[in-house]
Design a protein around this motif. Structure first.
Motif, PDB file in Angstrom:
ATOM      1  N   SER A 243      50.446  31.061  45.542  1.00 53.96           N
ATOM      2  CA  SER A 243      49.066  30.574  45.535  1.00 53.96           C
ATOM      3  C   SER A 243      48.128  31.678  45.066  1.00 53.96           C
ATOM      4  O   SER A 243      48.489  32.864  45.072  1.00 53.96           O
ATOM      5  N   MET A 245      45.522  32.488  46.674  1.00 57.52           N
ATOM      6  CA  MET A 245      45.192  33.218  47.908  1.00 57.52           C
ATOM      7  C   MET A 245      46.138  34.407  48.084  1.00 57.52           C
ATOM      8  O   MET A 245      45.714  35.511  48.429  1.00 57.52           O
ATOM      9  N   LYS A 248      45.434  37.068  45.296  1.00 58.20           N
ATOM     10  CA  LYS A 248      44.173  37.814  45.434  1.00 58.20           C
ATOM     11  C   LYS A 248      44.334  39.125  46.197  1.00 58.20           C
ATOM     12  O   LYS A 248      43.501  40.018  46.085  1.00 58.20           O
ATOM     13  N   GLU A 253      38.920  40.441  43.572  1.00 56.91           N
ATOM     14  CA  GLU A 253      38.421  39.081  43.776  1.00 56.91           C
ATOM     15  C   GLU A 253      37.091  38.850  43.075  1.00 56.91           C
ATOM     16  O   GLU A 253      36.803  37.750  42.602  1.00 56.91           O
ATOM     17  N   SER A 254      36.273  39.889  42.981  1.00 58.51           N
ATOM     18  CA  SER A 254      34.949  39.734  42.382  1.00 58.51           C
ATOM     19  C   SER A 254      35.016  39.374  40.905  1.00 58.51           C
ATOM     20  O   SER A 254      34.038  38.864  40.339  1.00 58.51           O
ATOM     21  N   THR A 258      34.377  31.080  39.421  1.00 58.72           N
ATOM     22  CA  THR A 258      33.999  30.184  40.512  1.00 58.72           C
ATOM     23  C   THR A 258      34.990  29.036  40.690  1.00 58.72           C
ATOM     24  O   THR A 258      34.845  28.238  41.622  1.00 58.72           O
ATOM     25  N   ASP A 259      35.995  28.951  39.831  1.00 54.20           N
ATOM     26  CA  ASP A 259      37.066  27.978  40.025  1.00 54.20           C
ATOM     27  C   ASP A 259      37.876  28.305  41.277  1.00 54.20           C
ATOM     28  O   ASP A 259      38.615  27.452  41.783  1.00 54.20           O
ATOM     29  N   TYR A 260      37.771  29.560  41.733  1.00 53.39           N
ATOM     30  CA  TYR A 260      38.573  30.023  42.852  1.00 53.39           C
ATOM     31  C   TYR A 260      37.669  30.452  44.009  1.00 53.39           C
ATOM     32  O   TYR A 260      36.576  30.994  43.790  1.00 53.39           O
ATOM     33  N   GLU A 261      38.132  30.244  45.219  1.00 55.30           N
ATOM     34  CA  GLU A 261      37.376  30.631  46.401  1.00 55.30           C
ATOM     35  C   GLU A 261      37.127  32.139  46.384  1.00 55.30           C
ATOM     36  O   GLU A 261      38.046  32.934  46.219  1.00 55.30           O
ATOM     37  N   GLY A 262      35.874  32.516  46.516  1.00 54.29           N
ATOM     38  CA  GLY A 262      35.510  33.928  46.485  1.00 54.29           C
ATOM     39  C   GLY A 262      35.144  34.438  45.111  1.00 54.29           C
ATOM     40  O   GLY A 262      34.544  35.505  44.978  1.00 54.29           O
TER      41      GLY A 262
END
Length: 324
Positions: A243, A245, A248, A253-254, A258-262
């Motif tokens: 995944s 998650m 990451k 992560e930055s 925006t397709d991904y959480e965070g």
């Protein structure tokens, strides 16, 4: 730095190089690549003299940015840089359907860019250039594997001359979410082997890490085939995650969209920047076609095996996986 991008292998005057990146990249270059001002200057001179005298190279860029693609990739091992440059030139002529006439104004190319399959996310905290590939954004009903490869080469070619990328290398994120058999079916096994061989030996790309996320079961055998074409060193830099998650934990992560959480980057803004970059460098992209080498003796470097031969050793298990 005033850069002469001509393909004359014996120009009247070579461009003058000045290191203009932030000091962090000078340190990375010295620590990771063994690059110093003296070594760089000497290596560029040797490469230029070698190109000028090379009996098979007819035309070639000799500007510093172009030659540093290969010197930095090979950590200033001149023989290895020379070999990679030869293979790069021969590759472009052996597979013109993939590497020539990369025109961002071509209607098909613009459609592919608009699909937003390849996104240059920027540099991470280690100075590496991160590229996100969302495979679901490729339309296999509309485009072929050849067109997909050509589209892939656009962001790569414009970053090959980017010094931050030359020094820091690449992190590639391959997101297989919603990847289907239809996406895979456009590829022949021979093309997969040849593409992997180009990545392994002929493209001036410092691959630091590859993160494959959510690889579907039906694609595992073909992925394993592709891996056999890569060096042991490169295979050790490929990581698979169940995944995003999980992935990451190994990524900045930055930089994610925006397709991904965070994630905070706007995919549409990244697409706009890519279009702007390839449009600005259109002349440079098309000028690459002016380089020429007698590729006869190099063509044997690539696999000439037929799909049927490859399938006899691989596709039996591939078919089994797809019907389970």
């Amino acid at each position: 730095m005033a850069t002469d991008l001509s393909v004359n292998k014996c120009p009247e005057q070579y461009d003058t190089y000045n290191f203009s990146l932030p000091e962090r990249y000078r340190k990375i270059a010295q620590d990771d690549l063994g690059e110093t001002d003296e070594i760089r200057e000497q290596s560029l001179a040797i490469m230029r003299d070698w190109i000028a005298k090379h009996p098979s190279i007819k035309t070639c860029r000799t500007d510093a940015l172009f030659l540093l693609r290969f010197l930095r990739m090979r950590k200033f091992s001149i023989p290895r840089a020379q070999e990679t440059l030869e293979r790069y030139l021969a590759m472009r002529q052996t597979f013109p359907q993939w590497f020539q006439n990369l025109d961002p104004q071509d209607e098909t190319m613009r459609e592919l860019i608009d699909g937003n399959q390849f996104q240059i996310l920027g540099q991470d905290s280690s100075g590496r250039t991160v590229i996100l590939v969302q495979l679901k954004n490729f339309n296999p009903d509309r485009f072929t594997s050849t067109q997909q490869t050509r589209h892939m080469m656009l962001p790569l070619e414009i970053t090959f001359d980017d010094e931050k990328t030359q020094i820091g290398g690449y992190v590639i994120i391959l997101d297989y979410a919603d990847f289907t058999m239809h996406h895979l079916a456009v590829w022949s096994l021979t093309d997969i082997k040849n593409i992997m061989d180009c990545v392994n030996h002929s493209l001036p790309i410092r691959m630091r890490e590859v993160h494959a996320i959510r690889v579907p079961r039906f694609a595992v055998t073909v992925a394993e085939l592709a891996m056999t074409c890569l060096s042991t060193k490169l295979r050790k830099r490929i990581f698979c995650h169940k995944s995003m998650m999980e992935a990451k934990k190994h990524l900045d992560e930055s930089l994610l969209t925006t397709d991904y959480e965070g994630g905070i980057q706007d995919p549409q803004e990244l697409k706009r920047k890519l279009i702007e970059s390839v449009t600005e460098k259109r002349h440079q992209l098309l000028q690459l076609d002016g380089m020429e080498i007698d590729a006869t003796k190099y063509r044997s470097m690539w696999h000439q095996t037929s799909d049927e031969d490859i399938e006899s050793g691989v596709t039996g298990s591939f078919r089994k996986l797809t019907v389970d």
